[in-house]
Write a protein that holds these residues in place. Structure first.
Motif, PDB file in Angstrom:
ATOM      1  N   LEU A   1      29.245  46.496  41.769  1.00 12.16           N
ATOM      2  CA  LEU A   1      30.283  45.462  41.846  1.00 12.16           C
ATOM      3  C   LEU A   1      30.627  45.062  40.249  1.00 12.16           C
ATOM      4  CD1 LEU A   1      31.783  43.186  42.839  1.00 12.16           C
ATOM      5  CD2 LEU A   1      29.725  41.616  43.324  1.00 12.16           C
ATOM      6  N   ARG A   2      29.556  44.832  39.515  1.00 12.33           N
ATOM      7  CA  ARG A   2      29.889  44.524  38.071  1.00 12.33           C
ATOM      8  C   ARG A   2      30.907  45.470  37.559  1.00 12.33           C
ATOM      9  NH1 ARG A   2      26.510  40.552  36.192  1.00 12.33           N
ATOM     10  NH2 ARG A   2      25.149  40.000  37.421  1.00 12.33           N
ATOM     11  N   ARG A   3      30.431  46.739  37.826  1.00 12.37           N
ATOM     12  CA  ARG A   3      31.335  48.010  37.127  1.00 12.37           C
ATOM     13  C   ARG A   3      32.458  47.843  37.711  1.00 12.37           C
ATOM     14  NH1 ARG A   3      28.068  52.999  38.530  1.00 12.37           N
ATOM     15  NH2 ARG A   3      29.579  54.141  37.341  1.00 12.37           N
ATOM     16  N   ALA A   4      32.930  47.641  39.021  1.00 10.31           N
ATOM     17  CA  ALA A   4      34.166  47.594  39.479  1.00 10.31           C
ATOM     18  C   ALA A   4      34.892  46.513  38.580  1.00 10.31           C
ATOM     19  CB  ALA A   4      34.029  47.142  40.932  1.00 10.31           C
ATOM     20  N   MET A   5      34.437  45.314  38.658  1.00  7.99           N
ATOM     21  CA  MET A   5      34.967  44.248  37.856  1.00  7.99           C
ATOM     22  C   MET A   5      35.323  44.498  36.444  1.00  7.99           C
ATOM     23  SD  MET A   5      35.442  41.885  40.274  1.00  7.99           S
ATOM     24  CE  MET A   5      35.660  43.366  41.467  1.00  7.99           C
ATOM     25  N   GLU A   6      34.608  45.192  35.698  1.00 13.16           N
ATOM     26  CA  GLU A   6      34.885  45.398  34.255  1.00 13.16           C
ATOM     27  C   GLU A   6      35.718  46.549  34.470  1.00 13.16           C
ATOM     28  OE1 GLU A   6      31.082  47.117  33.114  1.00 13.16           O
ATOM     29  OE2 GLU A   6      30.031  44.945  32.987  1.00 13.16           O
ATOM     30  N   ALA A   7      35.948  47.328  35.447  1.00 13.02           N
ATOM     31  CA  ALA A   7      37.124  48.252  35.264  1.00 13.02           C
ATOM     32  C   ALA A   7      38.418  47.745  36.016  1.00 13.02           C
ATOM     33  CB  ALA A   7      37.056  49.478  36.321  1.00 13.02           C
ATOM     34  N   GLY A   8      38.438  46.364  36.125  1.00 11.58           N
ATOM     35  CA  GLY A   8      39.624  45.822  36.478  1.00 11.58           C
ATOM     36  C   GLY A   8      40.000  45.727  37.832  1.00 11.58           C
ATOM     37  N   ALA A   9      38.925  45.952  38.878  1.00 12.15           N
ATOM     38  CA  ALA A   9      39.301  45.909  40.375  1.00 12.15           C
ATOM     39  C   ALA A   9      39.569  44.390  40.477  1.00 12.15           C
ATOM     40  CB  ALA A   9      38.099  46.595  41.023  1.00 12.15           C
ATOM     41  N   ALA A  10      40.624  44.324  41.622  1.00 11.84           N
ATOM     42  CA  ALA A  10      40.842  42.963  42.159  1.00 11.84           C
ATOM     43  C   ALA A  10      39.896  42.682  43.419  1.00 11.84           C
ATOM     44  CB  ALA A  10      42.184  42.653  42.757  1.00 11.84           C
ATOM     45  N   GLY A  11      39.247  43.532  43.799  1.00 15.60           N
ATOM     46  CA  GLY A  11      38.436  43.181  45.094  1.00 15.60           C
ATOM     47  C   GLY A  11      37.308  44.301  45.242  1.00 15.60           C
ATOM     48  N   PHE A  12      36.195  43.914  46.091  1.00 10.59           N
ATOM     49  CA  PHE A  12      35.162  45.047  46.234  1.00 10.59           C
ATOM     50  C   PHE A  12      34.757  44.594  47.821  1.00 10.59           C
ATOM     51  CE2 PHE A  12      31.413  47.148  46.437  1.00 10.59           C
ATOM     52  CZ  PHE A  12      31.039  47.963  45.440  1.00 10.59           C
ATOM     53  N   LEU A  13      34.892  45.467  48.718  1.00 10.54           N
ATOM     54  CA  LEU A  13      34.539  45.363  50.006  1.00 10.54           C
ATOM     55  C   LEU A  13      33.733  46.623  50.604  1.00 10.54           C
ATOM     56  CD1 LEU A  13      38.153  44.355  51.259  1.00 10.54           C
ATOM     57  CD2 LEU A  13      36.218  42.732  50.823  1.00 10.54           C
ATOM     58  N   VAL A  14      32.786  46.297  51.534  1.00 13.90           N
ATOM     59  CA  VAL A  14      32.011  47.321  52.148  1.00 13.90           C
ATOM     60  C   VAL A  14      32.961  47.635  53.591  1.00 13.90           C
ATOM     61  CG1 VAL A  14      29.907  46.827  51.310  1.00 13.90           C
ATOM     62  CG2 VAL A  14      30.769  45.568  53.261  1.00 13.90           C
ATOM     63  N   LYS A  15      32.745  48.916  54.013  1.00 17.92           N
ATOM     64  CA  LYS A  15      33.354  49.447  54.916  1.00 17.92           C
ATOM     65  C   LYS A  15      33.186  49.142  56.414  1.00 17.92           C
ATOM     66  CE  LYS A  15      34.418  53.866  52.699  1.00 17.92           C
ATOM     67  NZ  LYS A  15      34.101  55.356  52.544  1.00 17.92           N
ATOM     68  N   ASP A  16      32.036  48.254  56.411  1.00 16.44           N
ATOM     69  CA  ASP A  16      31.717  47.683  57.946  1.00 16.44           C
ATOM     70  C   ASP A  16      32.451  46.459  58.388  1.00 16.44           C
ATOM     71  OD1 ASP A  16      30.913  45.958  56.539  1.00 16.44           O
ATOM     72  OD2 ASP A  16      28.618  46.096  57.067  1.00 16.44           O
ATOM     73  N   GLY A  17      33.730  46.212  57.879  1.00 22.78           N
ATOM     74  CA  GLY A  17      34.480  45.073  58.416  1.00 22.78           C
ATOM     75  C   GLY A  17      35.635  45.494  58.996  1.00 22.78           C
ATOM     76  N   PRO A  18      36.278  44.795  59.982  1.00 22.84           N
ATOM     77  CA  PRO A  18      37.186  45.116  60.676  1.00 22.84           C
ATOM     78  C   PRO A  18      38.534  45.237  60.002  1.00 22.84           C
ATOM     79  CG  PRO A  18      36.886  42.673  60.890  1.00 22.84           C
ATOM     80  CD  PRO A  18      35.869  43.329  60.170  1.00 22.84           C
ATOM     81  N   VAL A  19      39.500  46.081  60.460  1.00 23.38           N
ATOM     82  CA  VAL A  19      40.649  46.510  59.649  1.00 23.38           C
ATOM     83  C   VAL A  19      41.450  45.260  59.251  1.00 23.38           C
ATOM     84  CG1 VAL A  19      42.109  46.958  61.616  1.00 23.38           C
ATOM     85  CG2 VAL A  19      42.636  48.228  59.299  1.00 23.38           C
ATOM     86  N   GLU A  20      41.405  44.215  60.392  1.00 24.57           N
ATOM     87  CA  GLU A  20      42.408  43.196  60.212  1.00 24.57           C
ATOM     88  C   GLU A  20      42.014  42.475  58.840  1.00 24.57           C
ATOM     89  OE1 GLU A  20      42.264  44.284  64.620  1.00 24.57           O
ATOM     90  OE2 GLU A  20      40.739  43.656  63.123  1.00 24.57           O
ATOM     91  N   GLU A  21      40.623  42.298  58.548  1.00 28.19           N
ATOM     92  CA  GLU A  21      39.992  41.651  57.586  1.00 28.19           C
ATOM     93  C   GLU A  21      40.335  42.513  56.285  1.00 28.19           C
ATOM     94  OE1 GLU A  21      35.630  40.718  55.574  1.00 28.19           O
ATOM     95  OE2 GLU A  21      36.043  40.681  57.863  1.00 28.19           O
ATOM     96  N   LEU A  22      40.340  43.671  56.150  1.00 33.00           N
ATOM     97  CA  LEU A  22      40.875  44.447  55.306  1.00 33.00           C
ATOM     98  C   LEU A  22      42.383  44.133  54.927  1.00 33.00           C
ATOM     99  CD1 LEU A  22      40.676  46.681  52.906  1.00 33.00           C
ATOM    100  CD2 LEU A  22      41.012  48.548  54.793  1.00 33.00           C
ATOM    101  N   ALA A  23      43.224  44.230  55.978  1.00 33.31           N
ATOM    102  CA  ALA A  23      44.449  43.959  55.861  1.00 33.31           C
ATOM    103  C   ALA A  23      44.843  42.548  55.181  1.00 33.31           C
ATOM    104  CB  ALA A  23      45.483  44.025  56.982  1.00 33.31           C
TER     105      ALA A  23
END
Length: 210
Positions: free
Chosen positions: A99-121
């Motif tokens: 997560l820290r590395r993702a934010m340092e790389a400029g990512a706007a979000g960080f999610l794990v794959k176990d959520g529903p696609v509606e939440e991802l959308a």
């Protein structure tokens, strides 16, 4: 005020996922959203920037562990070369250091794959309004874990150790002296509280520092 990144037409999405079944399923499900269009699908990190330059997505969904460069490395390249593309890291491995590395790389979000696609959308739409979207459990874990104690050089030396390379091999690969390599390895072992470099590599990977 956060910058509004919302496109005027359908949201153009790039998918980077090395597992073909997962990549196909995500593309199918996101394509069913009335305001989204999957414009590119890639299986390797090295292909992400070229695909983004060609297809100009509004959002890139990137896995972390990809052949070639990682999704985190690709996120940093997208920030520099395709700045209008928002990046969402979507991974199986919710490790605090990632997560820290993702934010340092400029990512706007960080999610794990176990959520529903509606939440991802919904999260895709949110990052296009300028929000930063982070999995709450992962955010709490990252705060409790604290920052990465390893220096960039210590991480580099540990990464070079992962294939069973000798100290001489690592020194040659990184253009360092063998004594310097030993010092970096000793420091990394001490900081990770482990007994040897292989344990240090495992511990650092579990935390997402490598």
């Amino acid at each position: 005020m956060p910058r509004d990144h919302r496109p005027s037409k359908s949201i153009r999405v790039l998918l980077a996922e090395d597992q073909g079944m997962m990549r196909g399923a995500l593309a199918l499900l996101l394509g069913m959203e009335p305001d989204m269009q999957v414009v590119a699908k890639v299986a390797a990190g090295d292909a992400i920037v070229d695909a983004a330059l060609t297809h100009r997505p509004d959002v890139a969904l990137l896995d972390i562990e990809l052949p070639g460069i990682s999704g985190l490395e690709a996120a940093a390249e997208l920030r520099d070369q395709v700045p209008d593309c928002r990046v969402l890291i979507l991974t199986t491995f919710g490790r605090p250091g990632y997560l820290r590395r993702a934010m340092e790389a400029g990512a706007a979000g960080f999610l794990v794959k176990d959520g529903p696609v509606e939440e991802l959308a919904a999260c895709i739409r949110r990052v296009l309004t300028g929000e930063t979207v982070i999995d709450p459990a992962l955010a709490a874990a990252a705060l409790s874990a604290g920052p990465n104690p390893l220096t960039a050089r210590e991480c580099e030396v540990l990464k070079a150790s992962t294939d069973g390379a000798t100290v001489a091999d690592i020194a040659d690969r990184l253009h360092l002296s063998e004594s310097t390599v030993r010092n970096y390895l000793s420091s990394a072992i001490g900081k990770t509280g482990t007994r040897n470099r292989m344990e240090a590599v495992r511990a650092a990977r579990q935390q997402g520092w490598l």
